[in-house]
Design a protein around this motif. Structure first.
Motif, short mmCIF file in Angstrom:
data_model
loop_
_atom_site.label_atom_id
_atom_site.label_comp_id
_atom_site.label_asym_id
_atom_site.label_seq_id
_atom_site.Cartn_x
_atom_site.Cartn_y
_atom_site.Cartn_z
N LEU A 156 -30.55 -10.30 -39.11
CA LEU A 156 -30.75 -9.19 -38.10
C LEU A 156 -30.95 -7.82 -39.03
O LEU A 156 -29.85 -7.55 -39.65
CB LEU A 156 -29.95 -9.08 -36.93
N VAL A 157 -32.08 -7.29 -38.90
CA VAL A 157 -32.18 -5.97 -39.44
C VAL A 157 -32.66 -4.85 -38.28
O VAL A 157 -33.62 -5.13 -37.60
CB VAL A 157 -33.21 -5.82 -40.40
N ARG A 158 -31.68 -3.92 -38.26
CA ARG A 158 -31.85 -2.86 -37.04
C ARG A 158 -32.87 -1.94 -37.80
O ARG A 158 -32.42 -1.33 -38.70
CB ARG A 158 -30.57 -2.51 -36.46
N ARG A 159 -33.86 -1.47 -36.98
CA ARG A 159 -34.73 -0.40 -37.31
C ARG A 159 -34.00 1.17 -37.33
O ARG A 159 -34.56 1.75 -38.53
CB ARG A 159 -35.94 -0.25 -36.35
N ASP A 160 -33.12 1.43 -36.59
CA ASP A 160 -32.59 2.65 -36.40
C ASP A 160 -31.76 3.05 -37.83
O ASP A 160 -31.95 4.11 -38.59
CB ASP A 160 -31.86 2.97 -35.50
N THR A 161 -31.13 2.11 -38.39
CA THR A 161 -30.24 2.42 -39.55
C THR A 161 -30.53 1.74 -40.66
O THR A 161 -30.19 1.91 -41.83
CB THR A 161 -28.78 2.02 -39.05
N LEU A 162 -31.55 0.44 -40.48
CA LEU A 162 -31.91 -0.45 -41.59
C LEU A 162 -30.72 -1.40 -42.05
O LEU A 162 -30.81 -1.98 -42.92
CB LEU A 162 -32.66 0.18 -42.55
N GLU A 163 -29.52 -1.21 -41.33
CA GLU A 163 -28.56 -2.26 -41.51
C GLU A 163 -28.79 -3.63 -41.53
O GLU A 163 -29.57 -4.11 -40.35
CB GLU A 163 -27.24 -1.97 -40.70
N LYS A 164 -28.45 -4.42 -42.20
CA LYS A 164 -28.69 -5.90 -42.26
C LYS A 164 -27.32 -6.55 -41.79
O LYS A 164 -26.41 -6.06 -42.20
CB LYS A 164 -29.13 -6.68 -43.68
N VAL A 165 -27.50 -7.55 -40.85
CA VAL A 165 -26.35 -8.15 -40.59
C VAL A 165 -26.74 -9.81 -40.39
O VAL A 165 -27.73 -10.10 -40.03
CB VAL A 165 -25.49 -7.76 -39.13
N LYS A 166 -25.86 -10.86 -41.07
CA LYS A 166 -25.88 -12.27 -41.02
C LYS A 166 -25.23 -12.76 -39.67
O LYS A 166 -24.06 -12.40 -39.69
CB LYS A 166 -25.58 -12.90 -42.39
N VAL A 167 -26.05 -13.45 -38.96
CA VAL A 167 -25.22 -14.19 -37.71
C VAL A 167 -25.59 -15.51 -37.75
O VAL A 167 -26.50 -15.88 -38.23
CB VAL A 167 -25.50 -13.48 -36.26
N THR A 168 -24.60 -16.17 -37.17
CA THR A 168 -25.03 -17.71 -36.94
C THR A 168 -26.08 -17.92 -36.12
O THR A 168 -26.28 -17.08 -35.19
CB THR A 168 -23.69 -18.42 -36.54
N ILE A 169 -26.83 -18.86 -36.16
CA ILE A 169 -27.93 -19.25 -35.07
C ILE A 169 -27.36 -19.24 -33.67
O ILE A 169 -27.97 -18.55 -32.59
CB ILE A 169 -28.71 -20.52 -35.28
N GLU A 170 -26.41 -19.66 -33.33
CA GLU A 170 -25.80 -19.76 -32.11
C GLU A 170 -25.25 -18.27 -31.41
O GLU A 170 -25.47 -18.08 -30.31
CB GLU A 170 -24.34 -20.60 -31.93
N GLU A 171 -24.93 -17.29 -32.54
CA GLU A 171 -24.47 -15.98 -32.14
C GLU A 171 -25.64 -15.16 -31.93
O GLU A 171 -25.60 -14.02 -31.22
CB GLU A 171 -23.65 -15.24 -33.20
N ALA A 172 -26.73 -15.52 -32.56
CA ALA A 172 -27.91 -14.64 -32.51
C ALA A 172 -28.29 -14.05 -31.23
O ALA A 172 -28.61 -12.84 -31.15
CB ALA A 172 -29.14 -15.25 -33.38
#
Lengths: 473, 473
Positions: A358-374
């Motif tokens: 997941l990449v958030r537009r405001d900070t451009l931070e990336k985070v990997k999450v499991t499909i179930e958590e997404a």
């Protein structure tokens, strides 16, 4: 990819050019054939539709009804209220021919519709039982501006205009404040704009109003955008139009009136508050597309995973799957330029780990999450982004509000800093005009929740108000 | 009560006056200050909002996006397509002044927006990947008509205009038919109008189109209302505007175009199809208020019962409780004038029997049901009313369609009966014009599902088409 991003001028290098670049690169507008007219493209119009849907529901909850008035105002009708015509005559477009024949009386394309509503109210208001009348209209207005910029100052403006009539002064004053508050809440909570709300001075109020309340948003560059107004008219128009009703005590009385409006200019406010060098940044609550899924490669499993995820996220979270032939890199840049709050990247390698990015537009931070958590994480992130945009904008705004105790100090700040300057003011137009002539700054609004103490920084007389000054779009 | 009902002229005595009486008494419109302009009042505008909501969803389901084009068209742009300008120039309103200065080039208020869309498409269509473009716009257009009537022929018209561009002729032809079918289904199923669908003749087609498909509704008085059109443009405009795209075979090609629109005129069609001497009759699916509860007396139990009932009916059944100070009789008449599909009368005596009275607007039949039965009965009745309105209108329409085997027979029917006349026609404009000149009837549409056999009733040559003729609004 690079090409798309390069097309946006840096916001700190040339803010004006950055702004028009965003309007173009994010596919918000195109220029029309006539100077100052604009084409609102699907992505830009979808933002406006979201604004409309939200506000229209609020208006209706409070008992307002939509109507449609004519687009043309005959010159004699525009002339009925003296202050009003003086305010608008210099900037209207005049229709003088119908088919091949000149008109007997020229008419303007509505710059605002007080006169049309009054003419109608005169016909339909007879008794106190007919009050209040709480009408609103969504339409396009025309103001023949000399300098124009998309959304901020255009010759055609999409807006809503509420026009209400009330039995008593108290009711009308309440309505003015109620709708002012609707605008404030909407801009704070939905558009994430940390707006400043106050009253306009005599000099800056709407042509024909007794009082104008204004929503002032401060842009990234410290310049103010007047982003919505609510007017209390008293009986000015009602008297000019001879509108009277029979009250329950069997006497004829004149009703009290309000009007209030916001426009597509708010879209300009969103751009100039939240945008950055990668493009537009949209608050999740107003974004037409809240999440974009971008498949890396065309593995069947990737496509399958995306469709499953799409089905699992909450139904009010609008999303799009970008299946186009473009490269992932281009799609990333494009999703950033368009300000889509969350980008979900799904590739075969991620899937091996049962994860998505997941990449958030405001900070451009990336985070990997499991499909179930997404799905839950997406929901939570959207809230975080909404709040973060507001807080970041508020911090920046607060850092650009200055106080000046003397006129020397005022002039010094005005010359060296961008932003708003708060001062003590006697309430006299002559002092306000002096500031405008000598510094170019105009009064933004009288601060309603602060009492002035001390003296006017211009004339030294006792101060009546605390007031903000600033440059404006 | 009596007073309100008396204000409506009988439909069989003076249909034109009956129509304008309904528009006024049902609070649909008020006349504007300028001849031919109208104010759409809240109740009328709520019908239009329902139409918009329904159609907008359908358009979007099929992939269309909304945009907003400018309101003004410079004269040189209107002039680009020859047939188009000839069709529209005589009936546009010209803006010649902006503020206090004359414009360098006059511009008209859009009578339709093909030229604006083409100008924009030229800029944004480069490759086959940019196609199709499926755009729609909700807006107001202006046509400077000489004779005007609310909804039917006004100088300002609220409408939607779809404008699409396609890679192939086949796709564009499919789109033309697809949207034609959307209109047909909407008018049949939602507005309960038994419309006749067919193709316009060369003479009657849209200025600039290759083919125009038309929805023809027959009014109570046998006169036709053209109630929506879908046009196939071929490459006419695209060539005039030099719109080209690079196809996948690396050659430049010209795209194919459609446009399609419906207007507030459909509200006129509803009035003149379903209305009666008591006022408007609205099909439940388009009625802003589907059920009105009228308390008899102000017994607390009555009020309580109504609120409980309101909570129990299905949430998509919009209802209103009439708590005003008017007499029950006045409220009955008013609910009939406004065409509200079901009126629920609740009085203390009914309650003693645990019953309420339902009155259906289409037949004015009354039925007493227990309070428990009421919610289900209301739902069922709304369906029945919807179907009954369609069937009644269809029966009347069918009874006013005639066939003429000779021109003598045609003239005889045209002189003595109202309605449509079906004939064999050779396809030549000269025969069509002869009929119009000699009888005043214009061609409505070529019947697409019937093959002509025999000869043209005018010239005697082999017939190409079966076609309807009729008078029109």
């Amino acid at each position: 990819m690079a090409k798309l991003v390069e097309a946006i001028t840096s916001r700190d290098v040339d803010f004006a050019k950055w702004y028009t670049d965003i309007c173009r690169v994010a596919d918000l507008v195109d220029y029309g054939n006539i100077k100052g007219s604009m084409i609102i493209r699907p992505y830009g119009y979808a933002i406006w539709e979201n604004i409309q849907n939200y506000l229209d529901k609020e208006f209706k909850k409070l008992g307002h009804e939509n109507v449609q008035m004519p687009m043309f105002i005959p010159e004699s009708l525009l002339n009925v209220e003296k202050d009003h015509i003086e305010g608008f005559a210099p900037e209207v477009a005049w229709v003088t021919m119908g088919g091949n024949a000149p008109l007997e009386e020229r008419m303007c394309v509505r710059p605002t519709s007080e006169t049309l509503f009054c003419e109608h109210y005169k016909k339909i208001i007879k008794s106190y039982r007919d009050l209040p009348k709480l009408y609103n209209q969504w339409c396009t207005i025309v103001r023949w501006e000399k300098t124009t910029r998309p959304f901020l100052r255009s010759r055609e403006i999409l807006w809503q205009e509420g026009h209400t009539m009330h039995r008593t002064e108290e009711e009308a004053r309440e309505e003015t404040q109620r709708m002012f508050k609707v605008y404030e809440d909407f801009q704070r909570n939905i558009l994430a704009l940390p707006v400043i709300c106050g009253r306009k001075t005599e000099k800056e109020k709407f042509a024909g109003a007794e009082e104008t309340y204004t929503i002032e948003a401060m842009m990234y560059d410290g310049i103010a955008l007047q982003n919505g107004t609510s007017h209390y008219f008293g009986q000015n128009f009602a008297k000019a139009f001879n509108i009277e009703f029979l009250d329950s005590d069997n006497t004829l009385k004149t009703p009290y009136q309000t009007s209030w409006g916001v426009t597509t200019r708010m879209i300009g406010g969103i751009i100039m508050t939240h945008g950055d060098d990668n493009g537009l940044v949209l608050p999740p609550k107003i974004a037409p597309i809240k999440v974009i899924f971008i498949p890396i490669g065309n593995d069947n499993k990737v496509v399958e995973c995306i469709h499953k995820l799409g089905e699992k996220i909450k139904s009010d979270i609008t999303y799009k799957i970008d299946n186009s032939e473009k490269s992932p890199g281009f799609k990333f840049a494009e999703s950033e330029a368009k300000g889509i709050p969350i980008r979900v990247e799904v590739g075969p390698r991620d899937l091996e780990e049962n994860k998505v990015t997941l990449v958030r537009r405001d900070t451009l931070e990336k985070v990997k999450v499991t499909i179930e958590e997404a799905p839950a994480k997406i929901e939570k992130l959207l809230e975080e982004i909404q709040n973060n945009l507001y807080n970041k904008a508020k911090e920046r705004r607060d850092s650009m509000i200055y106080s000046a105790k003397t006129y020397e100090e005022f002039k010094n700040i005005a010359q060296t800093k961008a932003g708003f300057i708060k001062i003590n003011w006697c309430g006299e137009t002559i002092c306000e005009e002096k500031i405008k002539e000598e510094t170019g700054l105009k009064s933004r609004c009288i601060i309603m929740e602060e009492q002035a103490q001390g003296n006017c920084i211009i004339c030294g007389k006792k101060a009546l108000h605390k007031i903000y000054f600033g440059k404006q779009y």
